[in-house]
Design an enzyme around this catalytic site. Structure first.
Site, PDB file in Angstrom:
ATOM      1  N   ASP A 134      43.694  42.378  37.235  1.00  0.00           N
ATOM      2  CA  ASP A 134      43.846  43.310  38.271  1.00  0.00           C
ATOM      3  C   ASP A 134      43.966  43.228  39.412  1.00  0.00           C
ATOM      4  OD1 ASP A 134      46.195  41.329  36.262  1.00  0.00           O
ATOM      5  OD2 ASP A 134      47.479  42.827  36.017  1.00  0.00           O
ATOM      6  N   LYS A 135      43.733  42.959  41.011  1.00  0.00           N
ATOM      7  CA  LYS A 135      43.854  43.848  41.553  1.00  0.00           C
ATOM      8  C   LYS A 135      44.157  44.815  41.568  1.00  0.00           C
ATOM      9  CE  LYS A 135      43.700  43.651  46.580  1.00  0.00           C
ATOM     10  NZ  LYS A 135      43.572  43.142  48.263  1.00  0.00           N
TER      11      LYS A 135
END
Length: 286
Positions: A134-135
């Site tokens: 995930d970012k």
């Protein structure tokens, strides 16, 4: 593209056909071209598909441009690359927080994949995503350096032969280690989120190891080991038992600071050399 691979000491003797089809997962169309063009050699000599290969042999495969079309990736900035391990087939990076793994639009050039493409460009290599983070998550992430090795690494991931250990800091006191087995599906009301959905979701398994409880601030540090790889898996699973990750903008009711989730370790056995690779992504969360 030409690849030369020396078969490891523990390699079981088999035919070229078995090696390409069963071990290296070469697509049928590409196998056909390798055979008809006679683009396979063993120890420098042209080889037919019924020829045997054994440990120590050097197998060379020659691919044409149409076998594996080259994807277009805009080049980013090599200053964003932190290499944990690299050889001719694969590379493990330490992903910074706040950076996407790969672009979602063709004009994006500020994701980890873009920066890795710039790093590999002088070597005339192209990166391929094996899995994603995930970012908001930092840490160890694996990429293939050619399309040939990509499905092999994908199979290792699917068959749970790539070990991934995460650090996390959660709200509250989680007294005991546990394994969370809950199905995860899309949130029909918020496309950004995932939810526990035992009817329509996909099975997700997370092993949680408690590290310590910090009573003063009511936080627990822990490790999570993934057995499956669903989107937001650790985040959703921990939130579902009443212990959301600190700083989670989607699943914590009062997020503050960064998302306290870090891919700390990534281990695998190299599919070609048999080498055990253990990558540690520093700095850790604690």
């Amino acid at each position: 593209m030409e690849l030369s691979i020396q078969l490891p000491k523990n390699f079981k003797e088999q035919t070229v056909r078995e090696l390409l089809e069963q071990e290296w997962l070469v697509p049928r169309k590409v196998r056909h071209f390798l055979r008809t063009r006679k683009n396979v050699s063993i120890n420098g000599s042209s080889a037919l598909f019924h020829f045997p290969v054994k440990n120590g042999d050097i197998v060379t495969l020659k691919f044409e441009s149409e076998d594996y079309p080259t994807p277009t990736i805009l080049l980013g900035n090599t200053a964003n690359i932190d290499v944990l391990f690299e050889d001719e087939q694969l590379i493990i990076l330490n992903k910074p927080i706040g950076m996407k793994t790969h672009p979602n639009q063709p004009d994006e050039n500020d994701t980890l994949l873009n920066h890795l493409a710039a790093y590999l460009a002088p070597k005339k290599q192209i990166p391929y995503v094996v899995h994603r983070l995930d970012k908001e998550t930092s840490g160890a992430i694996l990429f293939a350096k050619n399309p040939f090795v990509l499905p092999i690494l994908g199979r290792l991931l699917e068959s749970k032969q790539i070990y991934r250990r995460y650090q996390a800091v959660i709200s509250g006191n989680l007294a005991n280690s546990l394994t969370i087995r809950k199905k995860i599906g899309r949130d029909r009301h918020d496309r950004r989120k995932r939810v526990i959905d035992e009817q329509r979701g996909d099975l997700a398994i997370t092993h949680v190891e408690v590290d310590s409880y910090v009573k003063k601030v009511n936080l627990t540090t822990l490790y999570c080991i993934l057995e499956t790889g669903r989107t937001h898996q650790i985040r959703v699973h921990l939130a579902s038992i009443g212990h959301p990750i600190i700083g989670d903008p989607l699943y914590h009711p009062k997020p503050t600071g960064r998302l306290m989730l870090h891919a700390y370790e990534l281990h695998l056995t190299h599919p070609f050399t048999g080498e055990v690779i253990a990558a540690i992504a520093e700095p850790s969360l604690w």
